[in-house]
Enzyme design. Structure first.
Site, mmCIF file in Angstrom:
data_model
loop_
_atom_site.group_PDB
_atom_site.id
_atom_site.type_symbol
_atom_site.label_atom_id
_atom_site.label_comp_id
_atom_site.label_asym_id
_atom_site.label_seq_id
_atom_site.Cartn_x
_atom_site.Cartn_y
_atom_site.Cartn_z
ATOM 1 N N GLU A 166 -65.507 -3.621 56.212
ATOM 2 C CA GLU A 166 -65.384 -4.212 54.876
ATOM 3 C C GLU A 166 -64.410 -5.389 54.884
ATOM 4 O OE1 GLU A 166 -63.680 -3.158 50.440
ATOM 5 O OE2 GLU A 166 -63.955 -1.526 51.871
ATOM 6 N N CYS A 179 -61.702 1.375 45.052
ATOM 7 C CA CYS A 179 -62.743 2.121 44.340
ATOM 8 C C CYS A 179 -62.108 3.230 43.504
ATOM 9 C CB CYS A 179 -63.705 2.681 45.377
ATOM 10 S SG CYS A 179 -64.894 3.854 44.759
ATOM 11 N N SER A 184 -63.866 7.090 59.795
ATOM 12 C CA SER A 184 -63.901 6.872 58.346
ATOM 13 C C SER A 184 -62.515 6.500 57.832
ATOM 14 C CB SER A 184 -64.393 8.137 57.637
ATOM 15 O OG SER A 184 -64.140 8.053 56.253
ATOM 16 N N SER A 236 -68.081 9.824 52.504
ATOM 17 C CA SER A 236 -69.367 9.808 53.205
ATOM 18 C C SER A 236 -69.656 11.100 53.967
ATOM 19 C CB SER A 236 -69.414 8.615 54.163
ATOM 20 O OG SER A 236 -68.370 8.719 55.108
#
Length: 165
Positions: A10, A76, A104, A148
């Protein structure tokens, strides 16, 4: 300035869209040594899965240098809520399990947050990674997972912990 992990996909994507100079800051030491021309304006954004409290702290370190700073919290909401809830849970249990992929970013942040609150925190990817021996003295075990992480893995760990404890 991007607050986040320089190698995260990202962050690499954000860097690709920036016109002009860009600096990625992940640590307090990097924020402390950050310098720029005092006449320039500075916009700070964050990797969406970055630790909210650490983001705020890093922004404050940069602000204290007297720069003209516009800070945009791009974390987020679901990530922020998950981190807050994980911290609360970890602060009330004897053992904590954090489930998610080893690469992650949001799961790694959850682990860091939980570990600060509960020393007996374990990072696993699947049930096979769980060391039950290290949790045998626990009366109350908390479980959280990265965004995820597949539900079936979370449910499998949760069911197993309930049966064993």
């Amino acid at each position: 300035v991007i607050i986040g992990n320089d190698k995260h996909p990202e962050v690499e994507g954000i860097k690709g869209w920036v016109c002009g100079k860009v600096t990625v800051i992940e640590t307090f030491d990097e924020a402390k040594v950050f310098q720029m021309d005092a006449n320039e304006q500075l916009c700070i954004v964050s990797q969406t899965t970055f630790n909210y409290n650490k983001f705020q702290d890093l922004v404050e370190i940069i602000r204290e240098k007297g720069y003209d700073v516009e800070s945009i919290n791009t974390i987020c909401n679901a990530t922020e809520e998950r981190q807050t809830e994980a911290k609360l849970i970890a602060g009330t249990v004897d053992g904590m399990i954090v489930i998610g992929g080893s690469h992650s970013s949001n799961t790694q942040k959850l682990f860091e947050i939980c570990k600060k609150e509960c020393e007996n925190t374990h990072y696993i990817q699947t049930l096979e990674d769980l060391n039950l021996e290290s949790l045998k003295e626990c009366e109350c075990i908390g479980i959280t997972a990265g965004a995820s992480t597949p539900n079936n893995i979370i449910e499998e760990v949760q069911k197993h912990v309930r049966i064993k404890f």
